[in-house]
Write a protein that holds these residues in place. Sequence first.
Motif, mmCIF file in Angstrom:
data_model
loop_
_atom_site.group_PDB
_atom_site.id
_atom_site.type_symbol
_atom_site.label_atom_id
_atom_site.label_comp_id
_atom_site.label_asym_id
_atom_site.label_seq_id
_atom_site.Cartn_x
_atom_site.Cartn_y
_atom_site.Cartn_z
ATOM 1 N N VAL A 1 -28.686 69.867 -21.285
ATOM 2 C CA VAL A 1 -27.449 69.060 -21.274
ATOM 3 C C VAL A 1 -27.188 68.938 -19.877
ATOM 4 N N THR A 2 -26.880 67.521 -19.427
ATOM 5 C CA THR A 2 -26.755 67.259 -18.181
ATOM 6 C C THR A 2 -25.857 66.090 -18.046
ATOM 7 N N SER A 3 -24.940 66.257 -18.948
ATOM 8 C CA SER A 3 -23.783 65.096 -19.032
ATOM 9 C C SER A 3 -22.636 65.616 -18.071
ATOM 10 N N TRP A 4 -21.498 64.816 -18.108
ATOM 11 C CA TRP A 4 -20.482 65.236 -17.157
ATOM 12 C C TRP A 4 -19.842 66.692 -17.742
ATOM 13 N N GLY A 5 -19.310 67.421 -16.808
ATOM 14 C CA GLY A 5 -19.061 68.791 -16.790
ATOM 15 C C GLY A 5 -18.175 68.923 -18.325
ATOM 16 N N ALA A 6 -17.200 68.050 -18.381
ATOM 17 C CA ALA A 6 -16.105 68.435 -19.515
ATOM 18 C C ALA A 6 -16.812 68.226 -20.810
ATOM 19 N N THR A 7 -18.076 67.467 -20.856
ATOM 20 C CA THR A 7 -18.596 67.470 -22.154
ATOM 21 C C THR A 7 -19.518 68.441 -22.437
ATOM 22 N N HIS A 8 -19.794 69.336 -21.443
ATOM 23 C CA HIS A 8 -21.005 70.174 -21.741
ATOM 24 C C HIS A 8 -20.661 71.407 -22.856
ATOM 25 N N ALA B 1 -27.680 61.259 -12.466
ATOM 26 C CA ALA B 1 -28.585 61.728 -11.488
ATOM 27 C C ALA B 1 -29.518 62.766 -11.593
ATOM 28 N N ILE B 2 -28.999 63.846 -12.356
ATOM 29 C CA ILE B 2 -29.775 65.038 -12.537
ATOM 30 C C ILE B 2 -30.552 65.154 -13.831
ATOM 31 N N GLY B 3 -29.811 64.381 -14.745
ATOM 32 C CA GLY B 3 -30.559 64.309 -16.078
ATOM 33 C C GLY B 3 -31.937 63.552 -16.049
ATOM 34 N N ARG B 4 -32.010 62.261 -15.272
ATOM 35 C CA ARG B 4 -32.915 61.734 -14.901
ATOM 36 C C ARG B 4 -34.257 62.579 -14.079
ATOM 37 N N ILE C 1 -18.908 76.548 -6.916
ATOM 38 C CA ILE C 1 -19.351 77.201 -7.994
ATOM 39 C C ILE C 1 -20.686 77.703 -7.681
ATOM 40 N N HIS C 2 -21.655 77.217 -6.978
ATOM 41 C CA HIS C 2 -23.150 77.571 -6.593
ATOM 42 C C HIS C 2 -22.863 78.999 -5.896
ATOM 43 N N GLU C 3 -22.014 78.890 -4.603
ATOM 44 C CA GLU C 3 -21.825 80.272 -4.082
ATOM 45 C C GLU C 3 -21.152 81.444 -4.992
ATOM 46 N N ASP D 1 -27.125 59.172 -24.049
ATOM 47 C CA ASP D 1 -26.325 58.754 -23.107
ATOM 48 C C ASP D 1 -25.137 57.826 -23.418
ATOM 49 N N VAL D 2 -23.803 58.462 -23.118
ATOM 50 C CA VAL D 2 -22.750 57.342 -23.662
ATOM 51 C C VAL D 2 -22.902 55.961 -22.887
ATOM 52 N N ASN D 3 -23.645 56.125 -21.973
ATOM 53 C CA ASN D 3 -24.101 54.636 -21.436
ATOM 54 C C ASN D 3 -25.518 54.341 -21.713
ATOM 55 N N PRO D 4 -25.790 53.677 -22.834
ATOM 56 C CA PRO D 4 -27.013 53.263 -23.149
ATOM 57 C C PRO D 4 -28.054 52.987 -22.236
ATOM 58 N N CYS E 1 -28.050 74.451 -19.848
ATOM 59 C CA CYS E 1 -26.957 73.348 -19.551
ATOM 60 C C CYS E 1 -26.388 73.539 -18.103
ATOM 61 N N GLU E 2 -26.388 72.129 -17.254
ATOM 62 C CA GLU E 2 -26.111 72.182 -15.849
ATOM 63 C C GLU E 2 -24.738 72.815 -15.951
ATOM 64 N N LYS E 3 -24.533 73.386 -14.544
ATOM 65 C CA LYS E 3 -23.045 73.732 -14.232
ATOM 66 C C LYS E 3 -22.239 72.686 -14.224
ATOM 67 N N PHE F 1 -27.818 77.405 -12.750
ATOM 68 C CA PHE F 1 -27.545 78.065 -11.430
ATOM 69 C C PHE F 1 -28.904 77.959 -10.474
ATOM 70 N N MET F 2 -29.366 77.049 -10.207
ATOM 71 C CA MET F 2 -30.870 76.859 -9.735
ATOM 72 C C MET F 2 -30.966 78.017 -8.453
ATOM 73 N N ARG F 3 -29.937 78.076 -7.512
ATOM 74 C CA ARG F 3 -30.178 79.019 -6.267
ATOM 75 C C ARG F 3 -30.651 80.370 -6.626
HETATM 76 P P1 NAI Z 1 -23.791 61.299 -13.196
HETATM 77 O O1 NAI Z 1 -22.654 61.060 -13.489
HETATM 78 O O2 NAI Z 1 -24.871 60.985 -12.309
HETATM 79 O O3 NAI Z 1 -24.438 61.639 -14.657
HETATM 80 C C1 NAI Z 1 -23.956 61.887 -15.837
HETATM 81 C C2 NAI Z 1 -24.552 61.366 -16.843
HETATM 82 O O4 NAI Z 1 -23.942 61.636 -18.181
HETATM 83 C C3 NAI Z 1 -23.934 59.677 -17.120
HETATM 84 O O5 NAI Z 1 -25.230 58.872 -16.973
HETATM 85 C C4 NAI Z 1 -22.900 59.715 -17.933
HETATM 86 O O6 NAI Z 1 -23.027 58.414 -18.822
HETATM 87 C C5 NAI Z 1 -23.483 60.726 -19.066
HETATM 88 N N1 NAI Z 1 -22.526 61.087 -20.060
HETATM 89 C C6 NAI Z 1 -21.160 61.329 -19.963
HETATM 90 N N2 NAI Z 1 -20.524 61.982 -20.948
HETATM 91 C C7 NAI Z 1 -21.486 62.057 -21.754
HETATM 92 C C8 NAI Z 1 -21.482 62.519 -23.288
HETATM 93 N N3 NAI Z 1 -20.205 62.887 -23.696
HETATM 94 N N4 NAI Z 1 -22.735 62.456 -23.698
HETATM 95 C C9 NAI Z 1 -23.670 62.097 -23.284
HETATM 96 N N5 NAI Z 1 -23.816 61.212 -21.824
HETATM 97 C C10 NAI Z 1 -22.663 61.618 -21.250
HETATM 98 O O7 NAI Z 1 -23.688 62.967 -12.857
HETATM 99 P P2 NAI Z 1 -24.649 64.057 -12.426
HETATM 100 O O8 NAI Z 1 -24.517 64.176 -10.867
HETATM 101 O O9 NAI Z 1 -26.263 63.890 -12.972
HETATM 102 O O10 NAI Z 1 -24.109 65.195 -12.858
HETATM 103 C C11 NAI Z 1 -24.293 65.829 -14.281
HETATM 104 C C12 NAI Z 1 -24.015 67.375 -14.453
HETATM 105 O O11 NAI Z 1 -24.953 68.014 -13.493
HETATM 106 C C13 NAI Z 1 -22.597 67.788 -13.698
HETATM 107 O O12 NAI Z 1 -22.205 69.100 -14.565
HETATM 108 C C14 NAI Z 1 -22.794 68.388 -12.448
HETATM 109 O O13 NAI Z 1 -22.057 69.140 -11.983
HETATM 110 C C15 NAI Z 1 -24.358 68.774 -12.620
HETATM 111 N N6 NAI Z 1 -25.034 68.833 -11.287
HETATM 112 C C16 NAI Z 1 -25.686 70.022 -11.008
HETATM 113 C C17 NAI Z 1 -26.356 69.993 -9.746
HETATM 114 C C18 NAI Z 1 -27.092 71.261 -9.197
HETATM 115 O O14 NAI Z 1 -27.206 71.139 -8.224
HETATM 116 N N7 NAI Z 1 -27.539 72.154 -10.179
HETATM 117 C C19 NAI Z 1 -26.539 68.612 -8.991
HETATM 118 C C20 NAI Z 1 -25.705 67.407 -9.301
HETATM 119 C C21 NAI Z 1 -25.269 67.726 -10.702
#
Ligand code: NAI
Length: 336
Positions: free
Chosen positions: A72-79, A12-15, A174-176, A35-38, A95-97, A125-127
């Motif tokens: 870096v906009t992958s899942w949090g645990a991979t940041h 979502a946010i990477g795109r 975490i944003h607050e 992306d791990v999901n090509p 790096c996204e939060k 932390f865009m706020r």
């Molecule tokens: P999402 O699930 O829509 O996208 C995450 C993508 O990362 C997926 O396409 C997934 O396949 C890929 N991915 C997962 N592990 C990977 C790896 N090891 N290497 C490469 N790609 C990998 O999740 P979303 O909503 O885009 O969130 C992503 C990050 O952005 C999270 O950390 C989330 O907390 C943060 N975020 C921040 C926001 C903000 O307001 N600043 C809003 C939404 C999300």
Amino acid sequence: MSVRIGVIGTGAIGRDHARRINQVLTGASITALSDVNPEGAKATQAAVAPDATILATGEELIASPEVDAVLVTSWGATHEQYVLAAIAAGKPCFCEKPLATTAEGARRIVDAEATAGRRLVQVGFMRRYDAGYRMLKAVVEREIGRPLMVHAAHRNPTVPEQYVTPMAIHDTLIHEIDVFRWLLDDDYVSAQVVFPRVSSHAHAKLKDPQVVLLETAKGVRIDVEVFVNCRYGYDIQCTVVGEEGLASLPEPMAIVVRKEAKLQNAILTDWKDRFIASYDVELQDFIDAAAKGTASGPTSWDGYVAAISSDACVAAQEAPGIIVPITLPDRPALYA
Ligand code: NAI
Ligand code: ISE
């Protein structure tokens, strides 16, 4: 020279960030995606980054000679692994939060960047870039006397099934946690969580809503309602109570309609729309700093402090009503 950016994680946010870099902002373009999901990477390439190369792993992307800076906009645990690799490669990294899902992980990033001796990381932390929060900060600093209390709410209309109770802290609050440190120029000393009656819209692994009570070093008391199944919209509220008056975050601009004996305006439902302008400004800041080989904005230290504070809030969730102390280590000179 245009900064060539690679995006790891094209969900979502990477795109959305790839879109804004290629279509809205200046001084950069997307040259690589991973992306791990090509299929996700291919969809993002087709939608917003036709000139980008798809690479098999984040590590390959970071090492690519076609990439000057990394998102870096992958899942949090991979940041953590990707941010550490970007620092090792000497490439600016947004790096996204969260910066890392554990305080120890965030500390490793702080130490690596301090050893590198220059800012390379910006945390999402865009706020801090939001016009409303910036206006609020100016008023808090100049017009309402010393801040005494903050009343806040973070409401999402709904969350997916995999969103569980601690995510209300790590993913949402975490944003607050970050923005109030910045708004008040203060740090936290304790956290407490209390749970009201549970909403029937919350699923089995989520206690929703919850109220988080934070206390700062200067003695400010903050209460934040986190309610992620509120149904009616995406709603961010914040009122600072000072010695001389109150200041509140402005509502997003909306047309006021008078119709059928009602006075009304729409409420947003998606976080992407609520902070759309802030994401633009934060990433332009990243591009401008990356062009100079560095980073600006929220630091690894901010990400680390947010992780320590989040951990305390999760501990407080696990012991409802108990006050959990928050202690911070000394700040390295790089983040003075
Ligand atoms: P999402 O699930 O829509 O996208 C995450 C993508 O990362 C997926 O396409 C997934 O396949 C890929 N991915 C997962 N592990 C990977 C790896 N090891 N290497 C490469 N790609 C990998 O999740 P979303 O909503 O885009 O969130 C992503 C990050 O952005 C999270 O950390 C989330 O907390 C943060 N975020 C921040 C926001 C903000 O307001 N600043 C809003 C939404 C999300
Ligand atoms: C999401 O990950 C975000 O960062 C949004 O800004 C936040 O409002 C939402 O609660 C999170 O799930």
